[in-house]
Design an enzyme around this catalytic site. Structure first.
Site, short mmCIF file in Angstrom:
data_model
loop_
_atom_site.label_atom_id
_atom_site.label_comp_id
_atom_site.label_asym_id
_atom_site.label_seq_id
_atom_site.Cartn_x
_atom_site.Cartn_y
_atom_site.Cartn_z
N ASP A 8 37.49 94.83 -25.26
CA ASP A 8 36.43 95.78 -25.58
C ASP A 8 35.10 95.06 -25.35
O ASP A 8 35.07 93.93 -24.80
CB ASP A 8 36.59 96.36 -27.00
CG ASP A 8 36.29 95.34 -28.10
OD1 ASP A 8 36.08 94.15 -27.79
OD2 ASP A 8 36.30 95.73 -29.29
N HIS A 9 34.00 95.68 -25.77
CA HIS A 9 32.67 95.07 -25.57
C HIS A 9 32.56 93.74 -26.32
O HIS A 9 31.88 92.82 -25.86
CB HIS A 9 31.57 96.03 -26.03
CG HIS A 9 31.76 96.50 -27.44
ND1 HIS A 9 32.75 97.40 -27.79
CD2 HIS A 9 31.12 96.19 -28.60
CE1 HIS A 9 32.72 97.62 -29.09
NE2 HIS A 9 31.74 96.90 -29.61
N CYS A 65 38.97 90.96 -28.25
CA CYS A 65 37.96 91.78 -28.93
C CYS A 65 37.10 90.81 -29.73
O CYS A 65 37.03 89.62 -29.41
CB CYS A 65 38.59 92.89 -29.76
SG CYS A 65 39.69 92.36 -31.08
N THR A 67 37.48 89.76 -32.86
CA THR A 67 38.30 88.84 -33.64
C THR A 67 39.72 88.66 -33.11
O THR A 67 40.42 87.75 -33.54
CB THR A 67 38.46 89.38 -35.08
OG1 THR A 67 39.08 90.68 -34.98
CG2 THR A 67 37.11 89.49 -35.78
N GLY A 70 41.96 93.66 -34.20
CA GLY A 70 42.15 95.08 -33.86
C GLY A 70 43.08 95.25 -32.67
O GLY A 70 43.97 96.12 -32.68
N HIS A 98 58.39 80.31 -30.20
CA HIS A 98 59.20 80.89 -31.27
C HIS A 98 59.20 82.41 -31.28
O HIS A 98 60.19 83.02 -31.65
CB HIS A 98 58.68 80.41 -32.65
CG HIS A 98 59.01 78.98 -32.94
ND1 HIS A 98 58.94 78.45 -34.21
CD2 HIS A 98 59.45 77.98 -32.14
CE1 HIS A 98 59.29 77.17 -34.16
NE2 HIS A 98 59.59 76.85 -32.92
N ARG A 133 68.24 80.92 -32.80
CA ARG A 133 67.64 81.54 -33.99
C ARG A 133 66.40 82.36 -33.66
O ARG A 133 66.14 83.38 -34.31
CB ARG A 133 67.33 80.47 -35.04
CG ARG A 133 66.23 79.49 -34.66
CD ARG A 133 66.18 78.31 -35.63
NE ARG A 133 65.00 77.49 -35.49
CZ ARG A 133 64.78 76.61 -34.50
NH1 ARG A 133 65.69 76.45 -33.55
NH2 ARG A 133 63.68 75.90 -34.47
N HIS A 134 65.63 81.96 -32.67
CA HIS A 134 64.40 82.70 -32.38
C HIS A 134 64.71 84.08 -31.80
O HIS A 134 64.10 85.07 -32.18
CB HIS A 134 63.50 81.90 -31.44
CG HIS A 134 63.08 80.59 -32.03
ND1 HIS A 134 62.52 80.49 -33.28
CD2 HIS A 134 63.19 79.32 -31.55
CE1 HIS A 134 62.28 79.22 -33.54
NE2 HIS A 134 62.67 78.49 -32.52
C1 RB5 Z 1 33.82 95.71 -32.30
O1 RB5 Z 1 32.59 95.65 -32.94
C2 RB5 Z 1 34.87 94.97 -33.12
O2 RB5 Z 1 35.18 95.67 -34.26
C3 RB5 Z 1 36.09 94.72 -32.28
O3 RB5 Z 1 35.74 93.97 -31.15
C4 RB5 Z 1 37.24 93.94 -32.91
O4 RB5 Z 1 36.79 92.74 -33.45
C5 RB5 Z 1 38.12 94.68 -33.80
O5 RB5 Z 1 39.12 94.14 -34.29
#
Ligand code: RB5
Length: 143
Positions: A8-9, A65, A67, A70, A98, A133-134
């Site tokens: 995403d952005h 993204c 983090t 998402g 694993h 196991r994996h």
């Molecule tokens: C976008 O602002 C942000 O929410 C997205 O990139 C992401 O981090 C969501 O998990």
């Protein structure tokens, strides 16, 4: 390998940096978007990359993204997808060895770009530890 990549952005600039790195390793990259840093919705790109993996049109996927969270939540709605948020080389290695993670999720807002490059390199270079196991554990949540 053919690698499907999407962002995403919030992950656009890191994706632009990673594509040539992945290509320099000898992989073919399909970029499913987004194509600039205008605000978009991460589930749309998680879906595009997931469908490439499910259709076996790409061997592995990378989703970026802000983090990585998402993207992983959205991609993991598919039982065929094992999307792993990784934050260092060790988690990237384990996600393949694993968990046989077929999508790597990373966050542009939480990773130093050089670390992100290393995570991707380790992820792409590591094989699943076949059988045993994996595989048994993966079979417990796969149809
Ligand atoms: C976008 O602002 C942000 O929410 C997205 O990139 C992401 O981090 C969501 O998990």
């Amino acid at each position: 390998m053919k690698i499907a990549i999407g962002s995403d952005h919030g992950g656009f600039h890191l994706k632009q940096r990673l594509i040539p790195v992945i290509e320099s390793l000898g992989h073919q990259v399909e970029n499913v978007g987004c194509y600039d840093d205008s605000s978009v919705d991460y589930p749309d790109y998680a879906e595009l990359v997931s469908q490439k993996i499910i259709a076996k049109d790409a061997e592995l996927g990378i989703l970026i993204c802000g983090t990585g969270i998402g993207m992983s939540i959205a991609a993991n709605r598919h039982y065929e997808i094992r999307a792993a948020v990784c934050h260092d080389e060790y988690t990237a290695e384990m996600s393949r060895e694993h968990n046989n993670a077929n999508i790597l999720c990373i966050g542009e807002r939480v990773l130093d770009p050089e670390l992100a490059e290393n995570i991707v390199k380790v992820y792409l270079a590591t094989e699943f530890e076949q059988g045993g196991r994996h595989q048994r554990r993966i079979d417990k949540f796969s149809r």
